[in-house]
Design a protein around this motif. Structure first.
Motif, PDB file in Angstrom:
ATOM      1  N   SER A 154      19.440  -4.313 -12.528  1.00  8.19           N
ATOM      2  CA  SER A 154      19.537  -5.579 -13.266  1.00  8.19           C
ATOM      3  C   SER A 154      20.094  -6.662 -12.359  1.00  8.19           C
ATOM      4  N   ILE A 155      21.127  -6.315 -11.616  1.00  4.53           N
ATOM      5  CA  ILE A 155      21.744  -7.302 -10.735  1.00  4.53           C
ATOM      6  C   ILE A 155      20.772  -7.700  -9.627  1.00  4.53           C
ATOM      7  N   ALA A 156      19.977  -6.709  -9.150  1.00  2.00           N
ATOM      8  CA  ALA A 156      19.061  -6.966  -8.030  1.00  2.00           C
ATOM      9  C   ALA A 156      17.788  -7.688  -8.467  1.00  2.00           C
ATOM     10  N   GLY A 157      17.623  -7.923  -9.768  1.00  2.00           N
ATOM     11  CA  GLY A 157      16.439  -8.639 -10.234  1.00  2.00           C
ATOM     12  C   GLY A 157      15.249  -7.737 -10.484  1.00  2.00           C
ATOM     13  N   LEU A 158      15.508  -6.449 -10.677  1.00  2.00           N
ATOM     14  CA  LEU A 158      14.400  -5.510 -10.870  1.00  2.00           C
ATOM     15  C   LEU A 158      14.310  -4.996 -12.300  1.00  2.00           C
ATOM     16  N   GLN A 159      15.180  -5.479 -13.176  1.00  2.00           N
ATOM     17  CA  GLN A 159      15.141  -5.042 -14.578  1.00  2.00           C
ATOM     18  C   GLN A 159      15.107  -6.267 -15.477  1.00  2.00           C
ATOM     19  N   GLY A 196       0.811  -1.210   0.000  1.00  2.00           N
ATOM     20  CA  GLY A 196       0.000   0.000   0.000  1.00  2.00           C
ATOM     21  C   GLY A 196       0.846   1.262   0.000  1.00  2.00           C
ATOM     22  N   GLU A 197       1.962   1.217   0.713  1.00  2.00           N
ATOM     23  CA  GLU A 197       2.783   2.422   0.839  1.00  2.00           C
ATOM     24  C   GLU A 197       3.671   2.639  -0.373  1.00  2.00           C
ATOM     25  N   SER A 198       4.246   1.579  -0.908  1.00  2.00           N
ATOM     26  CA  SER A 198       5.206   1.763  -1.984  1.00  2.00           C
ATOM     27  C   SER A 198       5.376   0.457  -2.750  1.00  2.00           C
ATOM     28  N   GLU A 199       4.814   0.437  -3.940  1.00  2.00           N
ATOM     29  CA  GLU A 199       4.902  -0.785  -4.739  1.00  2.00           C
ATOM     30  C   GLU A 199       6.347  -1.082  -5.120  1.00  2.00           C
ATOM     31  N   ASN A 200       7.136  -0.016  -5.342  1.00  2.00           N
ATOM     32  CA  ASN A 200       8.529  -0.216  -5.727  1.00  2.00           C
ATOM     33  C   ASN A 200       9.321  -0.898  -4.629  1.00  2.00           C
ATOM     34  N   THR A 201       9.090  -0.442  -3.391  1.00  2.00           N
ATOM     35  CA  THR A 201       9.791  -1.062  -2.281  1.00  2.00           C
ATOM     36  C   THR A 201       9.351  -2.518  -2.143  1.00  2.00           C
ATOM     37  N   ALA A 202       8.073  -2.765  -2.363  1.00  2.00           N
ATOM     38  CA  ALA A 202       7.578  -4.138  -2.283  1.00  2.00           C
ATOM     39  C   ALA A 202       8.312  -5.023  -3.287  1.00  2.00           C
ATOM     40  N   LYS A 203       8.472  -4.525  -4.509  1.00  2.00           N
ATOM     41  CA  LYS A 203       9.181  -5.317  -5.516  1.00  2.00           C
ATOM     42  C   LYS A 203      10.643  -5.488  -5.119  1.00  2.00           C
ATOM     43  N   TYR A 204      11.226  -4.431  -4.590  1.00  2.00           N
ATOM     44  CA  TYR A 204      12.628  -4.427  -4.188  1.00  2.00           C
ATOM     45  C   TYR A 204      12.942  -5.532  -3.187  1.00  2.00           C
ATOM     46  N   ILE A 205      11.993  -5.774  -2.249  1.00  2.00           N
ATOM     47  CA  ILE A 205      12.286  -6.838  -1.287  1.00  2.00           C
ATOM     48  C   ILE A 205      11.654  -8.152  -1.720  1.00  2.00           C
ATOM     49  N   ARG A 224      19.954 -13.867 -14.131  1.00  2.00           N
ATOM     50  CA  ARG A 224      19.104 -13.270 -15.150  1.00  2.00           C
ATOM     51  C   ARG A 224      17.676 -13.815 -15.059  1.00  2.00           C
ATOM     52  N   ASP A 225      16.684 -12.921 -15.293  1.00  2.00           N
ATOM     53  CA  ASP A 225      15.259 -13.281 -15.296  1.00  2.00           C
ATOM     54  C   ASP A 225      14.803 -13.868 -13.967  1.00  2.00           C
ATOM     55  N   LYS A 226      15.477 -13.528 -12.892  1.00  2.00           N
ATOM     56  CA  LYS A 226      15.012 -13.996 -11.588  1.00  2.00           C
ATOM     57  C   LYS A 226      14.443 -12.804 -10.808  1.00  2.00           C
ATOM     58  N   THR A 227      13.430 -13.084  -9.994  1.00  2.00           N
ATOM     59  CA  THR A 227      12.874 -12.022  -9.165  1.00  2.00           C
ATOM     60  C   THR A 227      13.761 -11.867  -7.930  1.00  2.00           C
ATOM     61  N   PRO A 228      13.653 -10.744  -7.247  1.00  2.00           N
ATOM     62  CA  PRO A 228      14.474 -10.559  -6.046  1.00  2.00           C
ATOM     63  C   PRO A 228      14.313 -11.710  -5.050  1.00  2.00           C
ATOM     64  N   LEU A 229      13.088 -12.232  -4.953  1.00  2.00           N
ATOM     65  CA  LEU A 229      12.857 -13.318  -3.995  1.00  2.00           C
ATOM     66  C   LEU A 229      13.560 -14.597  -4.438  1.00  2.00           C
ATOM     67  N   VAL A 247      21.807 -16.193  -2.543  1.00  2.00           N
ATOM     68  CA  VAL A 247      22.642 -15.051  -2.904  1.00  2.00           C
ATOM     69  C   VAL A 247      22.397 -13.955  -1.876  1.00  2.00           C
ATOM     70  N   ARG A 248      23.431 -13.585  -1.169  1.00  2.00           N
ATOM     71  CA  ARG A 248      23.239 -12.548  -0.155  1.00  2.00           C
ATOM     72  C   ARG A 248      23.610 -11.202  -0.745  1.00  2.00           C
ATOM     73  N   LEU A 249      22.582 -10.581  -1.346  1.00  2.00           N
ATOM     74  CA  LEU A 249      22.782  -9.354  -2.084  1.00  2.00           C
ATOM     75  C   LEU A 249      22.150  -8.206  -1.297  1.00  2.00           C
ATOM     76  N   SER A 250      22.921  -7.179  -1.044  1.00  2.00           N
ATOM     77  CA  SER A 250      22.340  -5.998  -0.410  1.00  2.00           C
ATOM     78  C   SER A 250      22.420  -4.838  -1.378  1.00  2.00           C
TER      79      SER A 250
END
Lengths: 331, 371, 521
Positions: C301-306, B241-250, C327-332, C339-342
């Motif tokens: 791209s590295i973080a799985g967001l592109q 709800g707060e931030s879809e981008n952050t949701a995707k990020y984690i 490649r083509d993997k989601t962050p999860l 992979v311990r990626l920060s």
């Protein structure tokens, strides 16, 4: 029979047309006014109050002033709807309240307002009439063109309506033209699509939102007035207006935000509302099936909504900032 | 922009800016003042219509709401039902999904309940029927809610308008079935279902008809509060709800959360339908939901989506409604009066949020020109 | 051509809180000329121009227009002084046609789109703009949108045009066209200011160049007297020693190998082009480049967001010794591979943190899934929050405070602290010291060095070349989505990096020049 069906469909469609034209104008400025059903009730009841007081003040029916009997309900209706529009604009634009919540509260308030006065007017003004029947006012409001019945089917399909019906169509065309062809319309659409851009170009976002919402409310309010004075022959009964307000909002989506399409769309929706009365003669239809047919406008609207979201064609999308409050510092 | 002051607008005499934060007690003070102001306005209106003195009127309202034990029960039942629907819409709202289709979801839950009661009332053992009724109502509500959610998740279909339309589709479906099953045939009314056998009715606790409903809703309130605040799902809802981008990020699957949350929202609406049909009404009409689906949106919003505050807001609204109804009866007015009161109270509270979130700086005309 | 001053800035100073964005800047722009304003990111170019176009108002100093003191308080005022600015982010209504956008907000005269279109067309013909005025904005390329913005300012009668980074999003062919148009406008007597940090373009298009560095005005020279090394030196200045402690890399091993990575934007533009590099455990790899050169997309791209168009991203897992393609993997999915990626992204509150949640709840973002329970545990996140607040000296009333209420630097500390606490094997940070004071910046540098010593592969996207050259073991320079060089952090100079940062585009500009000469002949 087809002729009388079209005639009834148009009569049904006119309140929807008023409602959807008003709502389109409002939504084009980025305000999703879910208070339209309430505003239409208020428009109707305000006209009723004005007319009721006027009719009751007459010593007898022959003393009627043809100008006043039209002007008073009309004025009251516009005033009532304007106040509703102002409440909405003040809360959402000036105080930046959530549009959905404000709209729904306005609908609760408006329907309550309509039913309250509809049910209590007689007690409040302390008269001895049995019910609110404004047959005199209705006579004037439902006057059709004088030569309509002489022209056979043509007359009945095209000419047999009262002045408010023609005004509804005229309003739809005018709003359509204003939105497409004038600077006012351009500014308004800019505000609804991208308030930050409009603001940067020196267009007042608040003024446009107030303007569109208030005018839109007044147009929608006329739908309520038409319903009582013409369609219902001046008889107000509580909740009789039903869910027509929501149907008007459905029509906005169905017409993809174009009032001129709304003219035909409203007749179509109006027709679907009453088609069961006519189909009964062709195929025996019971009450239950009628209810399913009444569902059709909503189903069709949902389908339109889904199709426009799947096609993602930009022209048919809702205004981009619909439902969002604008605050310059948020940029 | 950080330096608003650099852009003086000559015509602007009042400057509005976002507040950093207001201590909790101050924001509640503003809300309480708003409620009080709305009560004053209501009183003025009531006096205009009735000519009685305002204190006498509030006394009447008070009596109307809690005057007798029957009224207290009715008040509590009203609060419970409104609260139940409000709880249902809340998870969706927290996710910024505008589910204004609770009315329809409640109706579908109610319809599923009623149809099971009618169809299997004589052919199934009561305990089994009761289970079936419960399951059917939950599933029906969930299905009605998940349809717009799926379209939202995949095609970003406008959920506000979609769920709104679903309400009226549900109403017409209910109307359809009320004609099909009407007793007597063609009357358009179902009447009390299984009046003799009480098959499919929720049991009553002692002689208190409403107690079970109230207890169930109380449990739900605590359950939803815990769910939103302490569960992983609740946490995901808040992030989405707060931030879809952050949701995707984690790595939150946003589509999945939308669909899952709407299933929950719809299922709870289904429960509300169950409680209304199997618990109290024992029949169904197109007005069974009674506008609660819409009022619930306001209750949830006014309570800032906090289930515990919702108890207060729904109590306030139902109390005022019952009180206003009493006034209508005493003075021979229409009972829609309560809707006017509800509207006014809500106008004031949503208006007051502005003063919590923004500050106003007044400037003299001279000052504005000099700047 | 006689050149008269169109606009004069005298001793302009602008502060945002304690930060001085512009300090005592004076410069003059003449009619019939193109002036480039050159400077690195954060040198105050855009702030200066925003004061001319009415978005900001200077704290000190004055602006003269055609010799008279001007008071510009809003974009509307700026238009009255015939100043038009084309921002990097276009202000256009997507569903409107070009013509509708151009006339939007003009109040004089009758509204007649046809007549207006005719006038606009004349303007276009005069300067050689090629644009379909009935086309909708959303159907347009970035270059077309930019044209609409320029025509819009011209239609409103602007004589002084300011363009903020106009070439950043254009292809070489489009840049060539833009420059031709700008020259024609100059010859017509307009004063044109281009904000840029691309040396090649500066040399090609402008008549004079003014250089800003860290908010200060360095000087103005005629383009004919300038070359790249003079401009670079003016732009980056003398080397300032920061005394960042840099340890020698130990136990260096491959951690992340990118091969031929290409990424396209949603509208199909190439953002990353065939990127190849390896990040090693135990070193800090710096990424230098003009902002918007593809750094964000590279990290994402590295973080799985592109979505990758092509290429592979291979992770060498130190625990298992296995290689994993990310490649083509989601962050999860990436996380579940072990992979311990920060990742500390650039937009901290838009991605990475949830503004309205407390510090504790933000700590949970990385860890809330742990455990089988359906409920979240706030005990460990609470301890972590307290630890970070103490270790990184986060200024906050308590750990319950919503992150949004913290200042920018403290928000950054919370994010960096959380990402490091996840004990990563790869740590990617984008502009981690933006908005931080000196002490906090050093705190972050030390943390990064500490991570490197612990065997983490650190990827550091930075903008301050002094920091990059003192902190990083190797520096990868990216320009226009391409890698233009990888240099040793210990043996490089700011000038070398500065030149690499502008390399790719320079090549194309030379092409542009030739094309232009052809056109003119």
């Amino acid at each position: 029979m087809i002729v009388s069906f079209i005639h009834r469909a148009v009569m049904q469609g006119i309140p929807l047309l008023f409602g959807s034209t008003g709502e389109i104008l409002t939504e084009k400025s980025g305000n999703l006014n879910l208070g339209i059903p309430g505003i239409m009730y208020v428009g109707g009841i305000s006209g009723v109050i004005g007319s009721f007081l006027y009719e009751n003040s007459l010593p007898d029916r022959s003393a009627v002033n043809p100008f006043l009997i039209i002007a008073i309900p009309l004025f009251c209706c516009l005033l009532g709807s304007l106040i509703m529009g102002l409440i909405y604009s003040f809360l959402t634009t000036t105080l930046r309240a959530n549009q959905n919540v404000t709209g729904l509260a306005l609908t609760t308030f408006g329907i309550g307002f309509g039913n309250f006065f509809g049910g209590s007017l007689i007690t409040l003004v302390d008269t001895d009439v049995p019910s609110i029947t404004l047959s005199l006012t209705s006579q004037y409001f439902s006057k059709t063109l004088p030569f309509a019945h002489k022209l056979g089917w043509f007359g009945e399909v095209f000419l047999s309506y009262s002045f408010l019906a023609y005004f509804a169509i005229l309003t739809a065309i005018v709003v359509s033209l204003v939105l497409k062809r004038t600077r006012v319309g351009l500014n308004l659409r800019a505000v609804g699509e991208s308030p930050a851009t409009a603001d940067a170009a020196g267009i007042s976002v608040s003024k446009n939102k107030y303007f569109a919402t208030c005018i839109g409310s007044m147009i929608a309010g006329l739908g309520g007035l038409y319903y009582v004075m013409d369609y219902a022959s001046g008889v107000w009964s509580n909740d009789a207006f039903g869910d027509r307000g929501w149907l008007a909002i459905a029509l906005v989506i169905f017409t993809v935000w174009q009032p001129n399409i709304g003219i035909l769309g409203s007749i179509l929706f109006g027709g679907l509302y009453i088609v069961h009365n006519y189909m009964n003669n062709i195929i025996a239809m019971n009450m239950s099936t009628q209810e399913l047919i009444k569902m059709a406008p909503y189903v069709v609207t949902v389908i339109v909504l889904i199709v426009i979201s799947m096609r993602k064609k930009r022209e048919t999308q809702p205004p981009a900032s619909l439902g969002l409050a604008y605050f310059r510092e948020d940029r | 922009m950080k330096n608003k002051a650099d852009k003086p607008m000559h015509e602007q005499l009042v400057q509005i800016s976002k507040r950093a934060a207001l201590p909790a007690w101050q924001s509640w003070l503003i809300r309480i003042l708003a409620v009080l102001a709305s009560l004053v306005v209501c009183a003025v209106i009531i006096v205009l219509f009735t000519g009685d003195n305002p204190f006498a009127i509030y006394a009447t309202m008070f009596k109307g709401a809690v005057g007798t034990s029957r009224r207290i029960w009715s008040l509590l039942q009203g609060v419970a039902m409104l609260l139940c629907v409000s709880l249902a819409v809340t998870p969706a709202f927290k996710m910024r999904f505008w589910n204004i289709g609770a009315e329809g979801q409640v109706l579908m839950g109610g319809l599923a309940t009623a149809s099971c009661m009618i169809l299997f009332g004589n052919s199934m053992p009561p305990a089994l029927l009761l289970l079936l009724v419960i399951a059917a109502s939950i599933v029906a509500g969930a299905v009605w809610a998940v349809i717009p959610a799926i379209f939202k998740a995949i095609w970003n279909t406008n959920e506000t308008l979609f769920t709104l339309m679903m309400n009226y589709i549900a109403m017409q479906i209910v109307s359809y079935f009320t004609y099909i099953w009407s007793v007597p045939k063609g009357s358009g009314k179902i009447g009390v279902i299984n009046a003799a056998t009480r098959a499919g009715w929720l049991p009553t606790i002692g002689k208190y008809n409403y107690l079970l409903n109230i207890l169930i809703v109380a449990a739900l309130t605590i359950g939803i509060y815990i769910y939103l605040r302490y569960s992983k799902h609740g946490y995901e809802i808040a992030v989405v709800g707060e931030s879809e981008n952050t949701a995707k990020y984690i790595g939150i699957n946003v589509k999945k959360v939308i669909i899952r949350t709407m299933i929950l929202s719809g299922a709870l609406c289904g429960v509300a339908g169950l409680l209304l049909v199997a618990g109290t009404d024992h029949t169904i009409t197109r007005d069974t939901a009674g506008g609660r689906g819409f009022t619930a949106i306001m209750v949830s919003w006014l309570a800032k989506f906090n289930p515990l505050y919702m108890v207060v807001t729904s109590f306030l609204l139902v109390f005022m409604q019952k009180g206003a109804t009493e006034i209508s009866t005493v003075f021979g007015l229409n009972d829609s009066f309560s809707d006017i009161i509800t509207g006014i109270i809500i106008f004031f509270i949503i208006g007051s949020e502005f003063f919590i979130n923004y500050t106003l700086k007044f400037r003299s005309r001279k000052g504005a020109e000099a700047a | 051509m006689n050149k008269t001053p169109a606009i004069e800035l005298r001793h302009i100073t602008k502060r945002f809180g304690s930060i001085v964005a512009n300090k005592n800047v004076s410069l003059t722009v003449y009619n019939h000329e193109i002036l480039s304003i050159l400077g690195e990111n954060g040198s105050g170019k855009t702030t200066l121009m925003n004061m001319i176009s009415g978005i900001y108002h200077p704290d000190e100093g004055e602006i003269l227009i055609e010799g008279k003191k001007a008071s510009i308080h809003s974009p509307k005022d700026a238009y009255r002084y015939k100043i038009g600015m084309i921002h990097q982010h276009f202000k256009l209504v997507d569903v409107f046609s070009a013509a509708e956008n151009i006339v939007l907000g003009i109040e004089e005269g009758k509204y007649d789109l046809k007549a207006a279109t005719k006038v606009i067309r004349e303007t276009c013909d005069k300067y050689g703009f090629e644009i379909d005025l009935s086309k909708k904005i959303y159907q347009m390329s970035v270059s077309e949108k930019q044209t609409v913005e320029i025509v819009k300012t011209l239609y409103r009668g602007a004589d002084i045009l300011i363009l903020d980074e106009p070439t950043a999003v254009l292809t070489p062919q489009e840049i060539r066209k833009l420059f031709a148009v700008l020259r024609r406008m100059r010859d017509d007597g307009k004063a044109i200011i281009i904000i840029t940090h691309k040396l090649g373009e500066v040399l090609e298009i402008s008549d004079r160049v003014s250089v800003l560095r860290k908010g200060e005005y360095i000087g103005t020279i005629d383009t004919k007297d300038a070359n790249e090394s003079i401009l670079t030196e003016m732009m980056v200045g003398q080397k300032i020693s920061l005394n960042i402690e840099r340890t020698e890399p130990k136990n260096v091993e491959k951690r992340l190998v990118l091969t031929n990575v290409s990424v396209n934007s949603v509208d199909g533009r190439a953002i990353l082009k065939n990127v190849n590099f390896t990040a090693y455990a135990g070193e800090i790899l710096g990424i230098a480049g003009i902002s918007g050169s593809g750094q964000k997309e590279l990290l994402e791209s590295i973080a799985g967001l592109q979505q990758l168009k092509s290429g592979s991203i291979i992770y060498h897992n130190p625990a298992t010794g296995q290689e994993e393609d990310l490649r083509d993997k989601t962050p999860l999915q990436i996380k579940n591979l072990g992979v311990r990626l920060s990742f500390v992204p650039e937009d901290r509150l838009g991605m990475g943190l949830v503004g309205s949640m407390s510090i504790i709840d933000n700590m949970m973002l990385r860890s809330y899934r742990e455990g089988k329970s359906a409920f979240v545990h706030r005990k460990e996140p609470h301890d972590l929050a307290d630890r970070i607040i103490e270790d990184l000296q986060v200024v906050t009333p308590d750990a319950q405070t919503p992150v949004r209420k913290l200042s920018g630097g403290n928000v950054q500390k919370v994010l960096v602290g959380r990402e490091i606490a996840a004990s990563p094997t790869v740590l990617m940070v984008a502009y981690p010291v933006r908005g931080l004071d000196i002490n906090s910046s050093y705190l972050i540098y030390n943390l990064l060095t500490e991570q490197k010593e612990n065997g983490v592969a650190v990827v550091f996207v930075g903008e301050d070349l002094d920091v990059l050259t003192e902190l990083c073991d190797r520096i990868l320079v990216i320009s226009g989505g391409r890698i233009t060089g990888i240099v040793d952090g210990r043996n490089t100079s700011k000038e070398e990096i500065g030149l690499l940062m502008t390399k790719a585009n320079r090549h194309h500009n030379d092409e542009g020049k030739e094309g232009n000469d052809e056109e003119q002949s």
